[in-house]
Design an enzyme around this catalytic site. Structure first.
Site, PDB file in Angstrom:
ATOM      1  N   LYS A  54      22.216 -31.691 101.413  1.00 58.00           N
ATOM      2  CA  LYS A  54      22.032 -31.051 100.111  1.00 58.00           C
ATOM      3  C   LYS A  54      23.353 -30.385  99.721  1.00 58.00           C
ATOM      4  O   LYS A  54      23.788 -29.440 100.371  1.00 58.00           O
ATOM      5  CB  LYS A  54      20.917 -30.006 100.154  1.00 58.00           C
ATOM      6  CG  LYS A  54      20.646 -29.389  98.789  1.00 58.00           C
ATOM      7  CD  LYS A  54      19.585 -28.316  98.839  1.00 58.00           C
ATOM      8  CE  LYS A  54      19.267 -27.820  97.440  1.00 58.00           C
ATOM      9  NZ  LYS A  54      20.450 -27.307  96.703  1.00 58.00           N
ATOM     10  N   ASP A  56      25.961 -28.186  97.472  1.00 56.96           N
ATOM     11  CA  ASP A  56      25.850 -26.914  96.744  1.00 56.96           C
ATOM     12  C   ASP A  56      26.882 -26.882  95.630  1.00 56.96           C
ATOM     13  O   ASP A  56      28.002 -26.407  95.811  1.00 56.96           O
ATOM     14  CB  ASP A  56      26.067 -25.759  97.728  1.00 56.96           C
ATOM     15  CG  ASP A  56      25.642 -24.421  97.153  1.00 56.96           C
ATOM     16  OD1 ASP A  56      25.032 -24.404  96.070  1.00 56.96           O
ATOM     17  OD2 ASP A  56      25.930 -23.389  97.782  1.00 56.96           O
ATOM     18  N   GLU A 195      23.500 -25.874 103.318  1.00 50.72           N
ATOM     19  CA  GLU A 195      22.402 -25.273 102.557  1.00 50.72           C
ATOM     20  C   GLU A 195      21.062 -25.907 102.906  1.00 50.72           C
ATOM     21  O   GLU A 195      20.027 -25.252 102.843  1.00 50.72           O
ATOM     22  CB  GLU A 195      22.665 -25.410 101.059  1.00 50.72           C
ATOM     23  CG  GLU A 195      21.650 -24.652 100.207  1.00 50.72           C
ATOM     24  CD  GLU A 195      21.866 -24.842  98.725  1.00 50.72           C
ATOM     25  OE1 GLU A 195      21.169 -24.181  97.943  1.00 50.72           O
ATOM     26  OE2 GLU A 195      22.729 -25.649  98.347  1.00 50.72           O
TER      27      GLU A 195
END
Length: 336
Positions: A54, A56, A195
């Site tokens: 993921k 950021d 994250e």
């Protein structure tokens, strides 16, 4: 990250721009509403799920056709001029036309995406700076050489994306799929300070919105909240002791607590100038009062990392990451 080898099957050779007109070509859309990831507490299981890091940063769609390159934010704003390095590399990719879906990031010294560094590169919320350092991690291909790919399965779109990027390691890079158990991949991602992870159904077409084809599983929760006030402090960085935050409740804004960490001297000083221009006489959220608080109109949205919620619906161990720009169209957190 050595949590698994990237998934690689034989790429479907993308069709390049032909000299003759294609009578069966799909019109290139001016914009495609993005597929969004639905938040889940645990990684899914089963062979039909693909996993990625993921990232950021800022969600972008990169369009290229005969007229040139356009970079469109999640909110539909043209930010081509804000990401010149990504635009320059998109112009060199070997295709006549395409739409890439991906995330613009700035990496820290450890190779992790840092939202605060990206915001600095863009000149802060409402800034006009060009983020020369920003790179795009591309994770989907929605259109290629006259053909709408959104009806195809993710696995097929990924094959064509790999063929288009063909090992690029510049300012546009492939967001690698990781062959791993979801729970193990999440644990590894959390261990190295990322994250979280994204899970995607391999057989799903590209559908806008949060339909559940894409899931996000976070190591540390991070959401967008509105700033409704601050406590001045002569001892704190930039003169801000803490920010008071609100989310969307059933009857207007609801106070969700405060944040007093995550600032640099420069970011806090710049933020205080913006907040002082928004000063107002009373709080924008109900059921809150405070002596010595400077109340502000809830015009600024902040990205906040936190560890959870208290029993009375306040953020635990919150940390300021940066301001969200309107063009990014990040939704303000809604309390259940």
């Amino acid at each position: 990250m050595a949590t698994g080898e990237a998934l690689r099957s034989a790429p479907v050779k993308p069709r390049r721009g032909a000299a003759k007109p294609d009578l069966f070509a799909d019109p290139m859309p001016a914009r495609i509403e993005p597929c969004l990831a639905l938040l889940q507490s645990k990684a899914p299981t089963g062979p039909n799920w693909a996993f990625e890091v993921k990232w950021d940063g800022y969600r972008l769609a990169v369009h290229r056709d005969a007229s040139g390159v356009r970079i469109i934010t999640r909110g539909g704003h043209d930010w081509t001029h804000r990401f010149p390095s990504i635009a320059a590399e998109a112009a060199e990719l070997d295709a006549g036309s395409f739409i890439l879906d991906g995330e613009a990031v700035v990496l820290d010294e450890a190779g992790r995406a840092d939202f605060g560094l990206l915001q600095q590169a863009l000149g802060g919320r409402g800034g006009k700076a060009k983020a020369e350092r920003a790179m795009l991690f591309a994770f989907d291909l929605l259109y290629l050489d006259g053909h709408d790919l959104t009806r195809m399965a993710l696995s097929e779109r990924r094959d064509m994306l790999e063929g288009l990027l063909d090992g690029e390691i510049g300012m546009i890079r492939l967001s690698e799929e990781v062959e791993a158990d979801g729970a193990e991949f999440l644990a590894s991602a959390c261990k190295v300070g990322l994250e979280g992870i994204i899970a995607k159904r391999r057989d799903a077409p590209y559908r806008p919105g949060r339909g559940g084809d894409w899931l996000k599983i976070k190591c540390i929760q991070s959401d967008t909240f509105l700033i409704i006030g601050y406590e001045p402090s002569s001892a704190a960085l930039g003169g801000i002791g803490r920010l008071l935050l609100a989310g969307l409740g059933n009857y207007g804004l609801a106070f969700v607590g405060s944040v007093g960490t995550g600032f640099t001297h420069a970011s806090a000083a710049a933020l205080r100038k913006q907040l002082d221009r928004l000063a107002t006489a009373s709080p924008a959220a109900r059921g809150i009062a405070g002596r010595g608080v400077v109340w502000v109109r809830p015009n600024l949205a902040a990205e906040i990392a936190y560890r959870g919620w208290t029993h009375d619906d306040k953020l635990r161990h919150a940390s300021f990451k940066g301001l969200r720009d309107k063009a990014d169209a990040a939704g303000v957190y809604r309390l259940a």
